[in-house]
Design a protein around this motif. Structure first.
Motif, PDB file in Angstrom:
ATOM      1  N   ALA A  52       0.816  -1.220   0.000  1.00 23.92           N
ATOM      2  CA  ALA A  52       0.000   0.000   0.000  1.00 23.92           C
ATOM      3  C   ALA A  52       0.845   1.263   0.000  1.00 23.92           C
ATOM      4  N   GLN A  53       2.007   1.221   0.641  1.00 23.54           N
ATOM      5  CA  GLN A  53       2.814   2.430   0.782  1.00 23.54           C
ATOM      6  C   GLN A  53       4.207   2.242   0.165  1.00 23.54           C
ATOM      7  N   GLN A  54       4.732   3.356  -0.327  1.00 28.41           N
ATOM      8  CA  GLN A  54       6.104   3.393  -0.830  1.00 28.41           C
ATOM      9  C   GLN A  54       6.829   4.562  -0.175  1.00 28.41           C
ATOM     10  N   MET A  55       8.120   4.422  -0.063  1.00 25.56           N
ATOM     11  CA  MET A  55       8.927   5.428   0.637  1.00 25.56           C
ATOM     12  C   MET A  55      10.071   5.890  -0.253  1.00 25.56           C
ATOM     13  N   VAL A  56      10.330   7.201  -0.227  1.00 28.23           N
ATOM     14  CA  VAL A  56      11.496   7.776  -0.902  1.00 28.23           C
ATOM     15  C   VAL A  56      12.402   8.373   0.163  1.00 28.23           C
ATOM     16  N   ARG A  57      13.630   7.881   0.223  1.00 30.61           N
ATOM     17  CA  ARG A  57      14.575   8.336   1.242  1.00 30.61           C
ATOM     18  C   ARG A  57      15.270   9.608   0.757  1.00 30.61           C
ATOM     19  N   VAL A  58      15.304  10.631   1.624  1.00 27.94           N
ATOM     20  CA  VAL A  58      15.895  11.928   1.282  1.00 27.94           C
ATOM     21  C   VAL A  58      16.934  12.301   2.336  1.00 27.94           C
ATOM     22  N   SER A  59      18.100  12.762   1.889  1.00 24.75           N
ATOM     23  CA  SER A  59      19.153  13.211   2.796  1.00 24.75           C
ATOM     24  C   SER A  59      19.081  14.720   2.959  1.00 24.75           C
TER      25      SER A  59
END
Length: 250
Positions: A52-59
């Motif tokens: 259901a969910q997706q994540m984008v990692r940001v620095s």
């Protein structure tokens, strides 16, 4: 039966472990639920619902980006190569992910075009002598453009301005001519001051003739002390006239 239960447990355990994400202090997670923006999470442990969910990692750390050399034509039609370095960081992860496809690449491209645009409005002397001002102008313009992407440009530094050999020789000749001009001006000012002092001294001696005779005698002493040969010099009549007068008879 037992094997089926074990498989189910392993699958559930894998799903649970897969849904747990650990973010460092300088990282944030931009979460989407079925493609829609859900929120920004982190740092620490973040739970992501599988499928259901997706994540984008940001620095959020500051990025040091080296802008490659750019061909710039100055306002006085001088062709130079200029490279710079920019310091920027993401301050709004939501904008950095949603508003632009690749925040770092977009910042690099806008930095190159801004560098050429700003420096092209100045003459070569300004590029060489006023780098601090140019750095601030470029940083301000970049910051305005990248604000919509959630990026803050902290600093811009022009590293090097490369000239061709002909322009280097022309600048050297110009600098030499400027040094000669200053030397002539200083020499002329010194001559002017010296002439003014001599004029003042002449006025004083004109008012007091005795000072002229004393100066004459002092010059003779200096000349006699510097040379061992015989020196012939005229004797002023003012000095010997009293000796030539006949004494009056009693």
């Amino acid at each position: 039966m037992f094997s089926t239960f074990a498989v189910v447990v392993v699958i559930l355990l894998a799903l649970v472990l897969g849904s747990l994400k650990v973010l460092r202090e300088y990282e944030r997670a931009v979460v989407f639920t079925f493609g829609r923006f859900h929120g920004v999470k982190g740092p620490g442990i973040v739970v992501i619902v599988p499928v259901a969910q997706q994540m984008v990692r940001v620095s959020l750390r500051t990025v040091v980006h080296d802008v490659p050399p750019q061909d710039v034509i100055s306002r006085d039609n001088v062709s130079v190569k200029v490279n710079a370095v920019i310091y920027f960081r993401i301050i709004d992860p939501e904008k950095a992910v949603i508003q632009v496809e690749n925040a770092h690449e977009a910042t690099s491209q806008i930095a190159q075009t801004t560098l050429r645009s700003v420096l092209g409005q100045h003459e070569l002397d300004e590029m060489l002598a006023e780098r601090d001002k140019l750095n601030r102008d470029i940083q301000r313009i970049l910051d305005q453009h990248t604000d919509a992407w959630g990026i803050k440009v902290a600093n811009v530094e022009i590293k090097q301005v490369d000239l061709d050999e002909g322009m280097i020789r022309a600048i050297a000749k110009q600098a030499e001519a400027e040094r000669q001009r200053r030397a002539k001006v200083i020499n002329a000012e010194g001559e002017l001051q010296a002439s003014e002092k001599l004029m003042q001294a002449a006025r004083v001696m004109q008012q007091q003739p005795q000072t002229l005779q004393l100066r004459y005698l002092q010059t003779l002493v200096e000349v006699a002390g510097d040379r061992a040969s015989t020196i012939v010099f005229p004797l002023p009549m003012d000095l010997i006239e009293p000796l030539l007068r006949k004494p009056k008879a009693d």
